[in-house]
Design an enzyme around this catalytic site. Structure first.
Site, PDB file in Angstrom:
ATOM      1  N   ARG A 225       0.797  -1.232   0.000  1.00 33.46           N
ATOM      2  CA  ARG A 225       0.000   0.000   0.000  1.00 33.46           C
ATOM      3  C   ARG A 225       0.825   1.274   0.000  1.00 33.46           C
ATOM      4  O   ARG A 225       0.341   2.338  -0.384  1.00 33.46           O
ATOM      5  CB  ARG A 225      -0.999   0.012   1.151  1.00 33.46           C
ATOM      6  N   ASP A 283      -9.052  -8.077  -2.138  1.00 35.13           N
ATOM      7  CA  ASP A 283      -9.812  -7.120  -1.316  1.00 35.13           C
ATOM      8  C   ASP A 283     -11.143  -6.800  -2.012  1.00 35.13           C
ATOM      9  O   ASP A 283     -11.698  -5.709  -1.844  1.00 35.13           O
ATOM     10  CB  ASP A 283      -9.000  -5.835  -1.078  1.00 35.13           C
TER      11      ASP A 283
HETATM   12 ZN    ZN Z   1      -8.039  -4.190   4.927  1.00 34.08          ZN
END
Ligand code: ZN
Length: 387
Positions: A225, A283
């Protein structure tokens, strides 16, 4: 019975051109030149196609998630057709930030619904919070009493949305997950949502150093990320840790420094990380909230399970990762790490979960889950109950 003839097969290791014989929900033979009695078998000439194990997506907000911009931003449930188009035949469902209007009970029901619609599903108990909200009263009870529960998560660390668990609180979660896993013969993995905070993986590293809980009990996700967490993830994985990439993204995140999964895989391998320590998850159906420096929500997108194989394909076509290597992060690796029996491999005795790809483009043309065609020749044959 179904016989795929002359298909270029990756188990995920390259197995060359072979035949794959399926009976009911199982693969029963993988070898060239199989002979079958006429009339007992649907024989399909699959030359020009590549067969790979059905993909495992180990982190999907299948009953919806989000809500971080208010009620209207709660994300919808996963549609069966998204999974089929993305070649995802096994999913692990999880909750995220919201453990009030989303519940473990609801997640379990959604997982069962996807099973009824033809896929294979598992779930994590809990959500971002510590103490962990469980279904039956404790992490161990959920692992021991509910077949679909394979671990805990996604517990949030180093994030402004985390409950900021202390060392002792987080160690207790991991200990219960480990013991429940041992007693139930499951992985008992703690799926850890990593945020952007500067503490990074420090709490995980402390627990591994100061308790008897092994590093493999933890599967930190969103490792790509930001550049700092990614670099820390390389060191963590080289020291024996498992790391999970999130494939869903938006251009704004990449512009802000998120490492594209395909490129990140190449960089980790170049840095000497063992491929066995790496997984990708989508995700899917999670919200992708873009917060400014003050923590104010700027915009919101939604994760897609179709991103899972798209990043593996990009790793091969754009970043030069060998196909059989890249494939492992969505097949044999999650199957081994999450102890998903019969999943992630094309071998006799395994579940008949297969994806067929165009040999030239690696586009998904077919999806078979538990022995049943869900997509064939690019045509979706099955849709969700309300699609
Ligand atoms: Zn998460």
């Amino acid at each position: 019975m179904l016989l795929l003839r002359n298909v270029d097969t990756f188990t995920p290791a390259p197995a060359g051109r072979t035949d794959i014989l399926i009976a009911g929900e199982r693969i029963i033979r993988v070898e060239p030149g199989l002979r079958v009695l006429d009339g007992f078998c649907d024989v399909v000439d699959a030359s020009g196609l590549v067969a790979v194990p059905g993909f495992i997506d180990g982190h999907v907000h299948m009953m919806g998630g989000g809500g971080e911009g208010g009620y209207a931003t709660r994300t919808p449930e996963l549609a069966l057709s998204d999974a089929i188009r993305g070649g995802v035949t096994t999913l692990v469902g999880c909750l995220g930030t919201d453990g009030v209007t989303r519940s473990g009970e609801g997640l379990l029901a959604k997982a069962r619904a996807l099973d009824d619609e033809g896929l294979s599903t598992f779930i994590y108990t809990g959500h971002y919070s510590v103490p962990v909200q469980t279904i039956t009263g404790s992490i161990e009870r959920d692992l021991l009493l509910i077949d679909k529960v394979i671990g805990v998560g996604e517990v949030a660390l180093s994030d402004h949305r985390s409950t900021q668990p202390t060392f002792d609180e987080f160690a207790r979660v991991a200990a219960e997950a480990r013991r429940g896993g041992i007693l139930s013969g499951k992985a008992g993995v703690v799926n850890v949502h990593m945020g952007d905070g500067p503490r990074g993986l420090s709490l995980l590293r402390r627990i591994i150093a100061e308790t008897e809980i092994p590093v493999t009990q933890f599967l930190p996700t969103h490792i790509n990320r930001n550049p700092t967490l990614f670099e820390e993830g390389i060191a963590y994985a080289k020291a024996g840790g498992l790391v999970d990439f999130t494939t869903s993204t938006v251009p704004a995140f990449l512009a802000q420094g998120e490492v594209k999964s395909s490129t990140g895989l190449r960089r980790m391998l170049d840095a000497g990380v063992n491929i066995a320590h790496i997984t990708f998850t989508s995700d899917g159906q999670g919200s992708l909230p873009d917060f400014d420096a003050q923590g104010q929500l700027r915009r919101l997108e939604i994760g897609r399970v179709t991103s899972l194989f798209a990043e593996v394909r990009d790793a091969v076509q754009q970043d030069g990762v060998p196909f059989e290597t890249a494939l492992q992060v969505i097949t044999s690796n999650p199957a081994r790490i999450l102890k998903l029996k019969g999943k992630g491999q094309i071998v006799a005795g395994a579940d008949a979960d297969l994806v067929l790809l165009d040999a030239a483009t690696l586009a998904i043309t077919g999806t078979i889950a538990r022995g049943r065609w869900l997509m064939r020749d690019g045509e979706l044959l099955v849709k969700g109950t309300f699609e």
